[in-house]
Every structure is written in structure tokens, then in C-alpha cells.
Design a protein around this motif. Structure first.
Motif, PDB file in Angstrom:
ATOM      1  N   SER B 131      76.042  51.044  31.828  1.00  0.00           N
ATOM      2  CA  SER B 131      76.813  51.364  30.615  1.00  0.00           C
ATOM      3  C   SER B 131      77.372  50.099  29.966  1.00  0.00           C
ATOM      4  CB  SER B 131      77.959  52.325  30.957  1.00  0.00           C
ATOM      5  OG  SER B 131      79.142  51.598  31.227  1.00  0.00           O
ATOM      6  N   HIS B 132      77.913  50.265  28.811  1.00  0.00           N
ATOM      7  CA  HIS B 132      78.522  49.146  28.079  1.00  0.00           C
ATOM      8  C   HIS B 132      79.587  48.448  28.919  1.00  0.00           C
ATOM      9  CE1 HIS B 132      82.239  51.431  27.255  1.00  0.00           C
ATOM     10  NE2 HIS B 132      81.413  52.470  27.268  1.00  0.00           N
ATOM     11  N   LEU B 135      78.564  45.335  30.676  1.00  0.00           N
ATOM     12  CA  LEU B 135      78.166  44.199  29.835  1.00  0.00           C
ATOM     13  C   LEU B 135      79.372  43.430  29.323  1.00  0.00           C
ATOM     14  CD1 LEU B 135      75.415  46.102  27.804  1.00  0.00           C
ATOM     15  CD2 LEU B 135      75.122  44.720  29.866  1.00  0.00           C
ATOM     16  N   HIS B 172      73.546  41.657  27.280  1.00  0.00           N
ATOM     17  CA  HIS B 172      74.617  41.904  26.309  1.00  0.00           C
ATOM     18  C   HIS B 172      74.355  43.167  25.522  1.00  0.00           C
ATOM     19  CE1 HIS B 172      75.843  37.681  26.990  1.00  0.00           C
ATOM     20  NE2 HIS B 172      74.547  37.528  27.181  1.00  0.00           N
ATOM     21  N   ASP B 173      75.441  43.671  24.893  1.00  0.00           N
ATOM     22  CA  ASP B 173      75.242  44.918  24.168  1.00  0.00           C
ATOM     23  C   ASP B 173      74.847  44.725  22.710  1.00  0.00           C
ATOM     24  OD1 ASP B 173      77.692  44.109  23.310  1.00  0.00           O
ATOM     25  OD2 ASP B 173      78.798  45.815  24.126  1.00  0.00           O
ATOM     26  N   ASN B 174      74.767  43.498  22.253  1.00  0.00           N
ATOM     27  CA  ASN B 174      74.222  43.284  20.910  1.00  0.00           C
ATOM     28  C   ASN B 174      73.791  41.830  20.723  1.00  0.00           C
ATOM     29  OD1 ASN B 174      76.554  41.718  20.036  1.00  0.00           O
ATOM     30  ND2 ASN B 174      77.647  43.692  20.045  1.00  0.00           N
ATOM     31  N   TYR B 250      71.340  50.684  28.392  1.00  0.00           N
ATOM     32  CA  TYR B 250      72.729  50.978  28.763  1.00  0.00           C
ATOM     33  C   TYR B 250      73.250  52.074  27.856  1.00  0.00           C
ATOM     34  CZ  TYR B 250      74.250  48.533  24.569  1.00  0.00           C
ATOM     35  OH  TYR B 250      74.458  48.179  23.261  1.00  0.00           O
ATOM     36  N   LYS B 252      75.924  53.441  25.395  1.00  0.00           N
ATOM     37  CA  LYS B 252      76.960  52.920  24.496  1.00  0.00           C
ATOM     38  C   LYS B 252      78.197  53.797  24.554  1.00  0.00           C
ATOM     39  CE  LYS B 252      73.845  51.081  20.974  1.00  0.00           C
ATOM     40  NZ  LYS B 252      73.761  50.905  19.522  1.00  0.00           N
ATOM     41  N   GLU B 253      79.242  53.325  23.919  1.00  0.00           N
ATOM     42  CA  GLU B 253      80.486  54.104  23.911  1.00  0.00           C
ATOM     43  C   GLU B 253      80.285  55.474  23.269  1.00  0.00           C
ATOM     44  OE1 GLU B 253      84.380  52.244  23.471  1.00  0.00           O
ATOM     45  OE2 GLU B 253      83.351  50.335  23.126  1.00  0.00           O
ATOM     46  N   HIS B 257      71.866  55.598  23.970  1.00  0.00           N
ATOM     47  CA  HIS B 257      71.352  54.505  24.803  1.00  0.00           C
ATOM     48  C   HIS B 257      70.631  53.463  23.973  1.00  0.00           C
ATOM     49  CE1 HIS B 257      72.221  57.493  27.858  1.00  0.00           C
ATOM     50  NE2 HIS B 257      72.123  56.524  28.762  1.00  0.00           N
ATOM     51  N   VAL B 260      69.345  46.399  26.278  1.00  0.00           N
ATOM     52  CA  VAL B 260      70.256  45.247  26.267  1.00  0.00           C
ATOM     53  C   VAL B 260      69.601  44.067  25.557  1.00  0.00           C
ATOM     54  CG1 VAL B 260      71.400  45.909  28.422  1.00  0.00           C
ATOM     55  CG2 VAL B 260      69.433  44.354  28.506  1.00  0.00           C
TER      56      VAL B 260
END
Lengths: 487, 487
Positions: B131-132, B135, B172-174, B250, B252-253, B257, B260
Motif C-alpha cells: 500500500s501507499h 512507500l 515511490h507512489d508517483n 500498491y 492508493k489512499e 491500485h 510504483v
């Protein structure tokens, strides 16, 4: 008294449980991940690696103290060098990994992935060692080695990639000096074992189980909770065996030349396996403070509407402990309840927990909780460094003492095979028997007992054998032989 | 002014001499032994390894500072995992070593010896990252990797076994967070380079020379004494390329999904090669005090019939320096003349020598000799710690300053291919040219100049390009492109 059947059920459960416990702890405590897609090759996780690095730091310290230089050899050995010593190749040939191609092209000379580094190092020793002034010559390295195990693999214990393999290699101008080196190795091993709070036994291996190419081999073992032994150190005197195969000669003071005498000393990540198994309990690992990445974890226990800042108090204590050289961590994660934190850090084996609640802030106190005994007691805030130090020392002593008691209670000396068989049925551990010294007798005893001969106690105990008869053939006994079920 | 011919002769001699000097120093200073019986695989000698360990300690420090966890992956990767990312396998396939057999038996799934660890790590990232909250995910390792180089091999620089390979891998998430990571990598690299007194340049590689599978690659280079560049660090932004191949997603909030974003950062024992080459001189290595295993060597110079004990005086000074945290060694070898000792320690690059003779004992003084400038001066015994500290700092500054001057004087920006060609004929180094950005133009310029395009300066210098024309096609220039002859 339990009945035999009850005992047997208990023993089997215990044995199965240890194996399960161990595999679970490897994962839950964050030591290694076993899901890597090659069987017998595992991934070191950060926490496990930090413990192992702490163990290795003690090894590096001991090597420096004893004048061993660190070197680093390539992991690949040409087939032509690997095949120079006959016994050695016979011992390893079946389990070496072969590199045969580079890209699409077959290699001219095939390479093996080192299973150990004699055959990598000794062609260079041949170039490096010239005269008696170069001796004793002492080097070591900690590297990855490869043995394609066909038996059941187990993290840190039986693997196809030993990623933290320690090996020291020495050369000497005579047999006596090589013997002195073996004594030094034993001393180094003893210092290290003390740092890990690991009591152990040393046995001189029987000829059929010595290291391939060695004149003799010593093995150091711990006894695991299921009564099986785990070899965690070996020392070998090679005499001039490898020196002859690799032509490692030196010029003596009188101008003549002779082959050097050689020894090696080996250890591995099994040291960590032993620490986990020997000290652990149902709640998880119990790490000796000497090697714990976190020696003290502080868990603040906030209370709603309290005017006291437990987090600040925890951090203040942490700073003071840090300044005193103690490895401390404050677990101030929000939204995780203290009970869950206790559970997490118990699994990871942190030796000492400090709990601080509003009342502790108010009264300038803190609660210490020992991982080894689960004892909890309150100490004055101003004496915290002193109390923590004292408690960490006490934990170290207790871990060693209880492990020692377990070890000693699992070594039994008897006179007959029947008694030995009974011991192996009732409980595992090390069983010592009189032995004539004949290989045929020894091997047959191994079969009857369904156990391995670890060898004879080292240093040898000649006095106690007088008048004893070999437990198998009845002839005069020459040795006490140790048997155990081994990992 | 030298004539062109004189310059050319000098340049050629200089270039040949550097290569000879380097190979000789690897051996004479005790860095590595090249005689290991596999081409391109060398043995680390104790002194070389101690320097490398000091470099690595700075790397570990920086990793801790920036929250990277150390892990350790197996060196063997199954063919099935290796082949999941098309560009990556295309880039490495030709030079990987294949393990095909265990003992006599062929393996079911062939294994490669890692050339780098993306394909070993990412199947595990797939399991670890959920999950986020996981990360950014940041890990690193320092390991041995294998690339079967067909080009001429050279110790530490171009080898088939890179035994000290650093690689950090992040998720990383972005994209922006991955970009922040690249900035952090550059900061880490800059801190490390300062510790090594190494000025460097960073270039964004052209597309045809980026890391196989990367979205873009940065490379950090030093300029060697012969004017060729040596890449000593790389940072890659992979975007979601590997994440898609290895299904690393992952949550996201918002519950959806996504793949990454990933980056890597790599360095190796080339750092030591750069230190040797950039700071060394005709007398041998010149080590920055930060990484010198011995920062100060004390050479007692006894005189016959003198009542003064120079050895005791030397040891007393050594003790005081040791207490002050300075790495010091007393060379009190008998039967070796001081001149020979000076020579030995100069080759090994010890930054500071202290000479003490009977007169120094008498007058309570000592003579300091700087390795970098050969300057010698007398200091008061009672001020020795202060003077040594000051001098080591001054050496550090001087090494950096003179290396910086060399670097800057070997980067030239010109407008035409002809000027660039002339520069490469007169003297080597980095030549910068305006470039339209087309691959065809870039590749043709490489051919004409007999040099590689390092890439465009990073961070990009957009302002200075306005009005410039591509040095090859004459169209409007979009970039300044750097060219060099590379190691």
C-alpha cells in the motif's frame, strides 16, 4: 513421572514445534525472506542483516587482534585449479555449481562457484609466500559460497547460498606453529561464543567425516532446543596436503625449501541460527544485548487528558541512553496500541523494554521489562543509565547460564549401546560412548543409533577412558566418542 | 610555447604513462593482485580493501542518514525472472554468466550470476509492497556482480567480477517522488565525492546509452590524468517500466491500485580507481585523509651513539595521536633505512609523515612531511595533535582544489565539430558542443570525434543554448552535448 508414551508424544511435538517455531521466527522477526524463487537461497531482511553485521563486527575485531589480514577473492574458480587436490574435489564435486557459458558462448575453461576458497586462494599463496619471513601468513574473508544441497534446506542452517561465510586461512613453517594457530582459532571462537552467550562443545571429527583434504578437523557444536546439534565452527589442520598440491613452498633460514603447513577456520550465518534457537522462547527471539540492533526499546504509554507528555519524556530518556552508547529506539507509532508494540518487539528479541506512562513522568520513574525473564520493575529516572547497563549485563549472564544448563543437561556419558539407544529415544542431545577407534565400529554405531559421530571430545580426555570397553565390539576403548542427531 | 609535435609526443607519453602508472600502482601500493587465474577477476589485497571499506563506511553512513535499509539478495537469478523485462535482458544478455549444472546434473531452470539486481529484487518487491503506506520504499546492498566484458579489462575499472558493487533501489507512489529520490541520490553522491576530494560532472545520458530498461539515466564522471572520463556513479529513473514487468503495484489512499515508480543508484570500486588516478603522482598514491587506512606514519630516525630514544619518542607521539582519533602507524622496522620507508609509504599514499630524530627528541619537536606537496616543516611536540589535524585538513582542501582545477581546465565548450576534433587531438578531456537532439546526429558526431556522448549537462542549462546551431547538421540546437573518450 510421565509415561514413555506421554514423553514420546511430548518429544515429537517439541521437535516439530521447534522446526515450525524457527521457520516462523525467521519470517516474523524479519531475519530473512524464504520466498526468493531459488530453493535454498534466501533474502536477508534489514533487521536480520543488522544482527549478522553485529556478529561480524566481533569477528573483524578478533581478526584484527590476532593479526589476520582481510582479503577478498573472486567467487569463481577455474576447473583446472579446483581439481588439483584429489580428496578436496571428491568431497565437493557432487555439489558445486558450474558456470559454463558467457552470453551464448561456452567458456574455454569452466568455472565453479566457490564452495569454500582453498582452491581459489592457494594458487595465490604459491605466488605470495617466498620465505620463512613471510610466515606465519594469516588472512581471512567473509563471502558468499555455494553448495548445491540435496537435503531439505532451512534458512541460515542448510542453504545453497551461504551468503555470510567466514574463512580464515593460514600458512606456517612447521606443524607445531600450525597447532598453535588451531589453539588461537579456538580462543577466537570462545571469545565470539561468549559475546553470543553460546555455550558449546568441541569435538575432533572422525576420519570419515573430516574436511576433504584435512589432516584433522575440529567441530564446535551447540545443542538446539529439539536436542539436535548444530555445527557453528570448524578448525582444520591441513598439514602439508594442500601445500603439496599447490606447490606452496618457502625458503628456510638454512636456504633449503619446504612446503608450508596450513590451517583453516570456518564459521557462517549459522551463528545467528544458533543465537535464535538457543535463546529464543515461545514469544520470539531473545537477543544477547551484545548483538541486538536495538538494545532498549522505549514504549510511551499515553493517557487521554493527562497533562504529562510521555513522548517527550521517552525521547529525553532515549537521548541520555544514546549518549551512554546504548542502542535505543523509541516506538512512538501512533494508532498502534502498546500491547501490540510489546508483542512486536518481543518477537524481534529486543533485550530490554522501558515503559513510560503519565504516572512515571510525574514520579520521575520508568518501568523496565526484561525480555529473557519477563521481569518488570520500576527504576528512578535519574538512575536510568546505570540500571539499564546493569540489567543488560544481567540478561547477558542469564542467557549464558541457562543455555549452559541446557547444554550440560543434554550431554550424557554411558557405557553401552543400549543405554545410548534409550537416551536417543527418550530425549535427544549428545551421547558419549567408549569406542575402540576403528572406523568400522564407529560407522556401525552411527547406524544403530541413527545418529552421527561428532568425534571425540577436544582436548582429548585420555584419563577417563582407562578400563572402558568399546560399546560396539567390546575391545579396549581408546576414545570417548560423541554421537548426536545433527542439523 | 611547445610546438604541436612536442605537445603530441608529450600527450602520447602521458597517456601511455598513466595506464602503466595505474597498473603498477595497483600492485605496488597493495591494492589488488591481478595474477588470479581468471581474466578480469582480481584479488583484493589487505591495504586496498581497507581503503575500500573506508569508502563504503561513508556510503553506509549516507544510507542510514537518508533512511535506506540494507538488504542482501542471492547472487543467482533464475532465467525465468531475468527474462521479464525486454530492454533489460537485451542490454545484459550478451554478457551474463550462466550456471547450468550442479555437480554432474543439469539444472531444471538455468541461473544467471547477477550483472545487477533488478531482476532478483523486483519479484520480492512484488510481495513486499502492498500500500501507499509502504512507500517510499528504499533499500540498498553492496555485493559482487558479474559482467563478462569482452573489452580489455583493467583492475577496479573494467572487470568481469565487480566485487564491491553498490546499488540502491527505491519505489515511490508517483513520478515526482521518484524525481525527489534522484535529487537525494545526487546529494548523497556529492557528500561522498567531497569525502574523496573528487570533483565531478553529471550528465543526462543520451537515449541510446541509458541503462537498459530506464526512462532516463544520469552519469557522474571524473576526468582521469590521461583526459579520458571514468563513470563513477549512475542514477536511473525507471518510471513504471520494471513495475509493469514485475507487477509491482500498491493500493492508493482512494482504494485503487497503481504501479510504483522506481529509481536506482549505482556505484562501485571505481570510486577507488578515481581516487588513485585523480590524486596520485609519480611517487605513488596520494590518499585523502578521510579514507586513508593510515593517516599519519611516524618514521623514527635513530642515530648511532645518540642518548635519545627516538623509538620511544615516536610511540609516545603515536599514542597521543591515537587518543585524538587519528589513524597512525609507527614504522620502527629494523634493518630498513628511513629513505626506503619514506618511499614505501609514499607509494601507499599515506597523507602525512612525521620524522623524528635525536635532535627532535632533544628540542621537543617533530618534522611533518606532506604527501601532496612534499612540503616539510618542524612543529612543537606539544602542539602535535593540533598541527596534524590542521595539516590533514589542509591536505584535503589542496587535493580537492587541484583536482577541481584539473577538471575545469579539461572541459571546453566550442561551436564546431572542427574545433572539437582539434581539442581531442591536442589534449583529451570533455568537449561540449551544441546538438539538435537527434540520435542520428549524435551518433555521427560520436563517430567523427571518435568519442562517446556523455549526455547533456545536468541540471540542464537551457539558457546558454539560445541561438546556437547543431555542430553536425546546422539545425537549431536544443542541447549542449558532452563528448569524451571514456574508460
Amino acid at each position: 513421572m510421565e509415561t514413555n508414551i506421554e514423553q514420546k508424544v511430548k518429544r515429537e511435538r517439541w521437535s516439530n514445534e521447534f522446526s515450525e517455531w524457527y521457520n516462523e521466527m525467521i519470517e516474523l522477526a524479519g531475519i530473512q525472506d524464504k520466498r526468493y524463487p531459488v530453493k535454498g537461497m534466501n533474502v536477508w531482511l534489514p533487521y536480520g542483516l543488522r544482527i549478522m553485521r553485529n556478529i561480524e563486527n566481533f569477528i573483524h575485531d578478533e581478526m584484527r587482534r590476532t593479526g589476520h589480514d582481510e582479503v577478498l577473492f573472486p567467487a569463481l574458480i577455474p576447473e583446472t585449479e579446483f581439481e588439483k587436490e584429489a580428496e578436496h574435489i571428491a568431497g565437493f564435486h557432487g555439489e558445486v555449481l558450474w558456470v559454463t557459458h558467457a552470453g551464448e558462448r561456452p567458456l574455454d575453461v569452466r568455472l565453479i562457484l566457490r564452495p569454500t576458497s582453498e582452491t581459489a586462494m592457494y594458487p595465490m599463496f604459491n605466488l605470495w609466500i617466498r620465505s620463512h619471513a613471510d610466515l606465519p601468513f594469516k588472512v581471512y574473508q567473509i563471502v558468499n559460497v555455494y553448495r548445491y544441497e540435496t537435503k531439505h534446506t532451512r534458512p541460515l542452517i542448510r542453504v545453497r547460498e551461504i551468503s555470510r561465510f567466514f574463512e580464515s586461512h593460514t600458512a606456517h613453517d612447521n606443524f607445531e606453529d600450525a597447532e598453535r594457530q588451531i589453539k588461537e582459532d579456538l580462543e577466537i571462537f570462545d571469545n565470539l561464543a561468549k559475546k553470543l552467550a553460546l555455550p558449546y562443545i568441541v569435538s575432533k571429527r572422525p576420519d570419515w567425516d573430516k574436511f576433504p583434504g584435512a589432516f584433522y578437523s575440529l567441530g564446535a557444536e551447540v545443542i538446539m532446543p529439539d536436542g539436535r546439534t548444530l555445527q557453528i565452527g570448524t578448525m582444520h589442520n591441513y598439514k602439508q596436503n594442500f601445500a603439496k598440491a599447490y606447490e606452496i613452498t618457502y625458503e628456510k633460514e638454512d636456504g633449503t625449501h619446504d612446503y608450508v603447513h596450513q590451517t583453516t577456520f570456518g564459521m557462517s550465518e549459522r551463528l545467528l541460527a544458533a543465537v535464535m534457537a538457543v535463546h529464543g522462547d515461545d514469544n520470539g527471539l531473545v537477543l544477547p544485548p551484545t548483538i541486538a540492533p536495538i538494545q532498549v526499546v522505549i514504549v510511551p504509554i499515553p493517557m487521554k487528558d493527562s497533562p504529562y507528555d510521555v513522548n517527550a519524556y521517552a525521547k529525553e530518556i532515549a537521548e541520555e541512553l544514546k549518549r551512554a552508547g546504548i542502542r535505543v529506539h523509541v516506538d512512538d507509532r501512533e494508532e498502534i496500541r502498546p500491547g501490540r508494540k510489546f508483542y512486536d518487539w518481543e518477537i524481534k528479541g529486543v533485550p530490554l523494554r522501558i515503559e513510560v506512562g503519565p504516572r512515571d513522568v510525574e514520579s520521575k520513574k520508568a518501568v523496565l521489562a526484561r525480555r529473557d525473564t519477563f521481569e518488570k520493575f520500576t527504576v528512578e529516572r535519574e538512575k536510568i543509565v546505570e540500571e539499564v547497563r546493569k540489567t543488560l549485563d544481567a540478561i547477558m549472564e542469564n542467557l549464558y547460564a541457562r543455555a549452559k544448563e541446557f547444554l550440560e543437561s543434554h550431554i550424557k556419558r554411558v557405557d553401552t549401546i543400549e543405554e545410548a539407544k534409550q537416551l536417543f529415544e527418550d530425549r535427544r542431545g549428545v551421547v558419549e560412548l567408549p569406542w575402540c577407534g576403528e572406523e568400522s565400529c564407529g560407522v556401525e554405531m552411527e547406524e544403530i543409533l541413527d545418529a552421527s559421530m561428532l568425534g571425540i571430545p577436544y582436548p582429548e580426555e585420555t584419563a577417563k577412558i582407562e578400563g572402558k570397553k568399546c560399546a560396539h565390539c567390546g575391545k579396549e576403548a581408546k576414545y570417548i566418542a560423541r554421537f548426536a542427531r545433527t542439523y
